[in-house]
Every structure is written in C-alpha cells, then in structure tokens.
Design a protein around this motif. Structure first.
Motif, PDB file in Angstrom:
ATOM      1  N   GLU A 263      -7.528   5.100  -9.444  1.00  5.66           N
ATOM      2  CA  GLU A 263      -8.079   3.861 -10.243  1.00  5.66           C
ATOM      3  C   GLU A 263      -8.429   4.164 -11.731  1.00  5.66           C
ATOM      4  O   GLU A 263      -7.910   3.491 -12.583  1.00  5.66           O
ATOM      5  CB  GLU A 263      -9.321   3.129  -9.647  1.00  5.66           C
ATOM      6  CG  GLU A 263      -8.795   2.446  -8.393  1.00  5.66           C
ATOM      7  CD  GLU A 263     -10.048   1.719  -7.678  1.00  5.66           C
ATOM      8  OE1 GLU A 263      -9.783   0.390  -7.344  1.00  5.66           O
ATOM      9  OE2 GLU A 263     -10.807   1.941  -7.774  1.00  5.66           O
TER      10      GLU A 263
ATOM     11  N   ARG B 257      -8.216   7.649  -4.059  1.00  7.37           N
ATOM     12  CA  ARG B 257      -7.778   6.319  -4.713  1.00  7.37           C
ATOM     13  C   ARG B 257      -8.955   5.967  -5.852  1.00  7.37           C
ATOM     14  O   ARG B 257      -8.432   5.526  -6.662  1.00  7.37           O
ATOM     15  CB  ARG B 257      -8.592   5.352  -3.351  1.00  7.37           C
ATOM     16  CG  ARG B 257      -8.194   3.890  -3.677  1.00  7.37           C
ATOM     17  CD  ARG B 257      -9.233   3.134  -4.522  1.00  7.37           C
ATOM     18  NE  ARG B 257     -10.683   3.287  -4.113  1.00  7.37           N
ATOM     19  CZ  ARG B 257     -11.148   2.590  -2.969  1.00  7.37           C
ATOM     20  NH1 ARG B 257     -10.720   1.723  -2.545  1.00  7.37           N
ATOM     21  NH2 ARG B 257     -12.234   2.921  -2.515  1.00  7.37           N
TER      22      ARG B 257
ATOM     23  N   LEU C 287       1.038  -1.339   0.032  1.00  2.43           N
ATOM     24  CA  LEU C 287       0.107  -0.015   0.035  1.00  2.43           C
ATOM     25  C   LEU C 287       0.686   1.293  -0.063  1.00  2.43           C
ATOM     26  O   LEU C 287       2.128   1.293   0.825  1.00  2.43           O
ATOM     27  CB  LEU C 287      -0.975  -0.022   1.338  1.00  2.43           C
ATOM     28  CG  LEU C 287      -1.763  -1.382   1.424  1.00  2.43           C
ATOM     29  CD1 LEU C 287      -2.616  -1.183   2.852  1.00  2.43           C
ATOM     30  CD2 LEU C 287      -2.773  -1.745   0.176  1.00  2.43           C
TER      31      LEU C 287
ATOM     32  N   LEU D 127      -7.225  -0.776  -6.935  1.00  2.58           N
ATOM     33  CA  LEU D 127      -6.780  -0.540  -5.635  1.00  2.58           C
ATOM     34  C   LEU D 127      -7.909  -0.631  -4.818  1.00  2.58           C
ATOM     35  O   LEU D 127      -8.245   0.145  -4.057  1.00  2.58           O
ATOM     36  CB  LEU D 127      -6.148   0.906  -5.644  1.00  2.58           C
ATOM     37  CG  LEU D 127      -5.132   1.375  -6.821  1.00  2.58           C
ATOM     38  CD1 LEU D 127      -5.234   3.001  -6.749  1.00  2.58           C
ATOM     39  CD2 LEU D 127      -3.899   0.810  -6.619  1.00  2.58           C
TER      40      LEU D 127
ATOM     41  N   GLN E   7      -1.963  -2.486  -4.101  1.00  3.14           N
ATOM     42  CA  GLN E   7      -3.211  -2.574  -3.647  1.00  3.14           C
ATOM     43  C   GLN E   7      -4.039  -1.900  -3.161  1.00  3.14           C
ATOM     44  O   GLN E   7      -5.166  -1.908  -3.073  1.00  3.14           O
ATOM     45  CB  GLN E   7      -3.303  -4.033  -2.624  1.00  3.14           C
ATOM     46  CG  GLN E   7      -2.946  -5.459  -3.502  1.00  3.14           C
ATOM     47  CD  GLN E   7      -3.151  -6.442  -2.611  1.00  3.14           C
ATOM     48  OE1 GLN E   7      -3.505  -6.496  -1.511  1.00  3.14           O
ATOM     49  NE2 GLN E   7      -2.813  -7.733  -3.356  1.00  3.14           N
ATOM     50  N   GLY E   8      -3.404  -0.570  -3.114  1.00  2.00           N
ATOM     51  CA  GLY E   8      -4.159   0.482  -2.368  1.00  2.00           C
ATOM     52  C   GLY E   8      -3.390   1.494  -1.712  1.00  2.00           C
ATOM     53  O   GLY E   8      -2.237   1.666  -2.028  1.00  2.00           O
TER      54      GLY E   8
ATOM     55  N   ILE F 108       2.382   5.071  -9.527  1.00  2.00           N
ATOM     56  CA  ILE F 108       1.654   3.764  -9.960  1.00  2.00           C
ATOM     57  C   ILE F 108       2.218   3.658 -11.406  1.00  2.00           C
ATOM     58  O   ILE F 108       2.124   2.430 -11.804  1.00  2.00           O
ATOM     59  CB  ILE F 108       0.276   4.262  -9.694  1.00  2.00           C
ATOM     60  CG1 ILE F 108      -0.024   4.248  -8.195  1.00  2.00           C
ATOM     61  CG2 ILE F 108      -0.686   3.002 -10.386  1.00  2.00           C
ATOM     62  CD1 ILE F 108      -1.594   4.425  -7.941  1.00  2.00           C
TER      63      ILE F 108
END
Length: 224
Positions: free
Chosen positions: A198, A194, A130, A205, A168-169, A153
């Motif tokens: 995405e 978030r 994360l 995420l 994952q986030g 990212i």
C-alpha cells in the motif's frame, strides 16, 4: 433428517461461527463488522447452499467455476448475494465466470490477471480481485512470490492500460502441515506485506483473505 431439522442445524452453526468471529475480532481490537464471513459452499448442493443463505450468509465461496455458474443461475432470487471464486481459475473459464461478477481471490499469475482484465473490459464490468501470494514458500503451492507483487500492482496501475479490474488485496494460505501458531505468523507476514505494498503503490488494499475453515480465528487475529 427433515428439511426443517437441516435448516435449524445450519442456523445454529451459522450463529456459532458469527459469535466466534465477533469474539475473536474484539480480542484483536477490531470491529466485528470489519470481518466478512464467506460461506464455502463448494461441497454442498444448491439446496444446502440456499439454506445457508436463509440462515444469513450472503457471501458464498466456490472453488469450481462450473458450480458457481450453476448456483448463481439457480439462485438469482436470493438478493443480496455475492459470489467469491476461491479456487484456481483457468483462463478458458474466465469469460463465463465474470458473468457472475465474483470477487476472485485466486489470481495466481500475470497470465490469469491479464485474461481477467481483458475479458472484464470486453464485458464492460469492473471485477474485484485479490492477488494470491505464496507466503509459505511451498513449492507445491501456487501464487506470486512476495517480491513479485509490487511490480504486478504497478503494471496494473499504468495509466496506459485500460483496466476492468480493481486489485483489492491479497489472498494467502498457510503452508502444508502448519500448526496454528506458525499459520498465524504467516498470516501476519501477509498483512505486513500488504501494508508495504500500500505504501509503495499508493493503492488501497483493504482485503486480506487468509486461512482455511480451521484457521479462521488465527487469520482474524492476524488481520484477515
């Protein structure tokens, strides 16, 4: 207090927290099963940590890598059990930490992210991470600034980079001295960030790790 009394107290506390989480999730229109409870065991020894797993907690969070190493080695018989690195991870502790196959919540810089990726590739494992975001803007806090994350990212999604990690986030904590109302707003800003990331990256995420023990209900209401 006897061992039996200690276990009973931990059992009761675990059931209380689970009930609070369920009620808060339902109040926000969410499935309670969508909320993962991480038992932060950083202040207790292996005996009490093991008692927490007996109560039903199978996700454990540590802020000091050395304690995660020790406990994961001593508790290999507890199955299933997932470790979460929630404290700052120095690059010189990455190699041994990855042997525990933790989810790393506290990736707060490009250098740490690169070190985790490099070591994960060498160990031939895939590590869930994360990205820690400094959502409050406090200068004393670590983490990426919100406007830095899209480029981070995109760089990790570059097909020319061999990846041993899966982003994952996001992880975020409220600013120092923040009341629950302001904390919830900062958590909502993290969720909104978030969602934008995405859309921009096309990368799912699903995870939001937010708040401390006293803020978990506000975090759940905001989407954690």
């Amino acid at each position: 207090m006897t061992e039996q009394q200690t276990q009973q107290r931990i059992d009761e506390n675990w059931q209380f927290v689970k009930q609070q989480v369920c009620e808060t999730a339902r109040a926000s229109g969410r499935d309670p099963d969508s909320v993962r409870i991480i038992g932060v065991s950083k202040y207790v020894d292996e005996t009490l940590t093991r008692a927490l797993t007996i109560a039903g907690c199978r996700d454990l969070g540590e802020s000091r890598p050395q304690l995660m190493w020790q406990k994961s080695q001593a508790m290999q018989d507890v199955i299933p059990l997932s470790w979460h690195m929630i404290g700052h991870l120095q690059r010189n502790k990455v190699r041994r930490s990855l042997r525990c196959k933790p989810m790393i919540h506290s990736v707060d810089s490009k250098r740490v992210l690169a070190a985790i990726n490099e070591e994960a590739v060498l160990q031939e494992v895939c590590i869930a991470v994360l990205l820690e975001v400094n959502i409050s803007g406090d200068q004393a806090k670590t983490g990426f600034l919100p406007d830095e994350l899209e480029a981070v990212i995109e760089a990790m999604l570059d097909s020319n980079i061999k990846s041993g990690i899966e982003i994952q986030g996001l992880m975020a904590m409220a600013g120092w001295g923040t009341d629950l109302t302001a904390a919830r707003r900062q958590f909502e800003k993290t969720r909104e960030l978030r969602d934008r990331l995405e859309l921009a990256s096309g990368c799912p995420l699903p995870e939001l790790s937010m708040g401390l023990s006293g803020e978990y209900q506000a975090a759940i209401l905001a989407g954690s």
